[in-house]
Structures are given as C-alpha cells and as structure tokens.
Scaffold this active site. Sequence first.
Site, PDB file in Angstrom:
ATOM      1  N   LYS A   1      -1.477   7.385   1.841  1.00 39.68           N
ATOM      2  CA  LYS A   1      -0.766   6.412   2.671  1.00 39.68           C
ATOM      3  C   LYS A   1       0.663   6.183   2.161  1.00 39.68           C
ATOM      4  O   LYS A   1       0.872   6.161   0.947  1.00 39.68           O
ATOM      5  CB  LYS A   1      -1.569   5.105   2.579  1.00 39.68           C
ATOM      6  CG  LYS A   1      -1.173   4.037   3.530  1.00 39.68           C
ATOM      7  CD  LYS A   1      -2.057   2.809   3.347  1.00 39.68           C
ATOM      8  CE  LYS A   1      -1.686   2.016   2.110  1.00 39.68           C
ATOM      9  NZ  LYS A   1      -2.332   0.713   2.002  1.00 39.68           N
TER      10      LYS A   1
ATOM     11  N   LYS B   1      -6.437  -1.385  -6.068  1.00 39.41           N
ATOM     12  CA  LYS B   1      -5.378  -2.144  -6.753  1.00 39.41           C
ATOM     13  C   LYS B   1      -5.767  -2.522  -8.176  1.00 39.41           C
ATOM     14  O   LYS B   1      -4.914  -2.593  -9.044  1.00 39.41           O
ATOM     15  CB  LYS B   1      -5.023  -3.400  -5.956  1.00 39.41           C
ATOM     16  CG  LYS B   1      -4.245  -3.083  -4.700  1.00 39.41           C
ATOM     17  CD  LYS B   1      -3.596  -4.322  -4.134  1.00 39.41           C
ATOM     18  CE  LYS B   1      -2.757  -3.962  -2.919  1.00 39.41           C
ATOM     19  NZ  LYS B   1      -2.334  -5.110  -2.157  1.00 39.41           N
TER      20      LYS B   1
ATOM     21  N   LYS C   1       4.345   0.896  -0.738  1.00 41.55           N
ATOM     22  CA  LYS C   1       5.396   0.306  -1.576  1.00 41.55           C
ATOM     23  C   LYS C   1       5.177   0.621  -3.040  1.00 41.55           C
ATOM     24  O   LYS C   1       6.111   0.636  -3.834  1.00 41.55           O
ATOM     25  CB  LYS C   1       5.339  -1.232  -1.483  1.00 41.55           C
ATOM     26  CG  LYS C   1       5.534  -1.806  -0.133  1.00 41.55           C
ATOM     27  CD  LYS C   1       5.210  -3.314  -0.171  1.00 41.55           C
ATOM     28  CE  LYS C   1       5.117  -3.857   1.234  1.00 41.55           C
ATOM     29  NZ  LYS C   1       4.634  -5.210   1.350  1.00 41.55           N
TER      30      LYS C   1
END
Length: 349
Positions: free
Chosen positions: A211, A118, A214
């Site tokens: 994966k 992230k 979002k």
Amino acid sequence: MQLPQKPTPRVFSGMQPTGNLHLGNYLGAMVRWVEMQNSHECIYCVVDMHAITLWQDPGELKQAIRSVTAAYIAAGLDPDKSILFNQSQVYEHAELAWILNCVARLGWLNRMTQFKEKAGKDRENASVGLYAYPVLMAADILAYRATHVPVGEDQKQHLELCRDIAQKFNNDFSAAIRAAGFEDGTFFPLPEPVIMGPATRVMSLRDGTKKMSKSEPSDMSRINLTDDADTIARKIGRAKTDPHPLPESEAELEGRPEADNLVGIYAALADTSKAAVLAKFGGGQFSTFKAALSELAVARLAPVNAEMNRLLADPAEIDRILATGARKAQAIAAPIVTRAKDIVGFLRS
Ligand code: TYM
C-alpha cells in the site's frame, strides 16, 4: 434535546495528522468526501487523538493538524458546507470511546490486522491507545450517529468492528434504549462503509503489492500532496513497471500489480474507468503512458499544493476554522453522547 428515532443520513470520516498526506489519501478518501458534501450532511475530522497512539513531536503535531486542515480545504472541502474540526476539541469522542471500550471484546481487537502491522514484533511495547485505536474510531462515527463513512479499502476491517460494537451496544442495552423512546431498539445505526472508485487502494510506486503509505521509508514510493511538479514527474518516471506493453483489457491487468496501480491512478485522476484508460493506452509503451500520467497528476495536484501553501501562510485563520467546526460538531455529538450515558445507567445532575 430530542433525538430523531431513526438516525438521519450523515457522513463522517477522518484522517490522521501524521507524516505527509499522499495520493492514496487524496484519491482513496478526499475526492469522495468532496463529492459527498454536495449531497449529504458531512463531518470531516482531523484525528489528532488517533495520531498520538504512536509518539508525535508536540510542535510538529500542531503543524500537522493545520496542514491536514489546509489539505482538506485545498482539495475542495468547504467549511461552510461541511463541518471541519480536530478531534481533541470535542471531548465527546473520548467520553464515548470509554463506554465503547466496555462494549468491545478483546477477541475482536485481537483480530485487527492494522494493529499487528503497526505494533510490529515488539507488541508488548505498543501503547494501549494503539490497541484501542479502532474503538476510538467507532466512537468518532457513533458520536454523530453517522450512517456513511467514506474511506479507502484499508479501513474496511475497522468499519466492520464499528458495526459490531454498535450492534452489541444496541443488544446489551435494548431495554434501556426502548425505555428512552427508541421504539425499534436501535440507538446506534450500523454505518455503511463507502469504498468506491478505481483507487480505493493506491499502491506504492516502488512495489505494486504494498500500500502507498506515509510510514514507508522511501519517499519515492509515494506522491505527497506537497510535492512540486518536478518531483511528481520524477517519481512517476521512476515508478516500477514490468517489461510488457500496457494490456488492452482490464482482465489482463491481473498479475501485473504495478501496471494495475498506475492505470487505477490515471483512471481516478481523470475521473474515468480503468477500461477507458486501457482503451486509450492499451498496446502502448509505459514511457508514453507515464508521460501522460505525469501531466495529469501535476495538473490535478499542483493547484491543491498551491492552495495549501496559501492557506498555511495564515495559521490563525485555520485555527479559527477548526474552532468553529468544533463548536458545530459538539452541538451534534453532545446530545447523542448524553443520551448514551443515560442509556448505560449513569446519573446526571
Ligand atoms: P489514515 O489517516 O491512515 O488515512 C486517511 C484515509 O486515506 C485512506 N488511505 C488510502 N486510500 C487508498 N489507498 C491508499 N494507499 C490509502 N492510504 C490511506 C484511508 O483508507 C483513509 O480513508 N483510522 C483512519 C482515520 C479515522 C477514521 C475515523 C476514518 C479515525 N477515525 C472515523 C473514518 C471514520 C486512518 O488512520 O486513516
């Protein structure tokens, strides 16, 4: 208030109100949550404090909290059976997180792969909150002395960290814990991850090695819980596959990530195993399988979507459900966190 010596079985889990909820969230977590509410005491949280570790538009965040709550209920969580609330309404999470920040070690957090993903290349510019994110997650769980945490595969490392933090707290304060009446020296249980079923890691429809997420820019990579029937069918129709027919056995899915993913999604939606799906579709073409998968996905997700929209038409009712849930959650967390503060050595009036 007297706490039981041994923590009673209790389930805790949460989801971030950021972006659209997708099929991965639904199959990897929510379906399991719904099952567990019939056999366990369950607490399900909308983790708004985790959401702001990356900047969120304040108006959109409020709406996203309601939308995730609506998804919980639409998927089958019953606010009379499970406790549903948003994290920031129960300040014990933040209070315990601080204590646990002082227990967790920098070296442990440095190993967290999700932070590395992230934060990206510009790590110096990531928020301190993003770094401490897994410690807040541990506080979420331990504030309730929760014993079981149903999540998707991607949360496994965070749960291992939570167990390490609980263990270190129990070790660091073992004398105080025993003095407080917990004879075996265990104040926090080591929570068990519940990672089960054929869809604990739902992959992107565009790339079977990534994966479903979002934050992936291409909306074609995921099925959102808000997608209508046509959109679901179009996304499945265009999902990446390989040129071979579907295999007859699970072992032959090895090295075919896209096929493996679609078969896993079918199995999870039909509540069966990958082997059973291959017994039905093995040897056939993807086009036939995709048509059946679209039909199944629409049949499962369209009612969830319709119920979400119905609930979102009355935001005041959602806010009431969250406020009631927060009161119930706090009634459990407050005596636990108060006792943790005593154990650490804080004075209270
Ligand atoms: P979040 O919001 O990213 O995801 C919510 C849940 O969905 C699961 N999930 C998936 N499962 C299968 N395949 C996928 N592609 C997929 N993507 C997401 C996640 O594993 C998760 O179970 N840190 C957590 C939220 C959290 C939490 C907690 C969870 C905060 N405090 C305490 C458990 C207990 C998160 O970001 O989930």
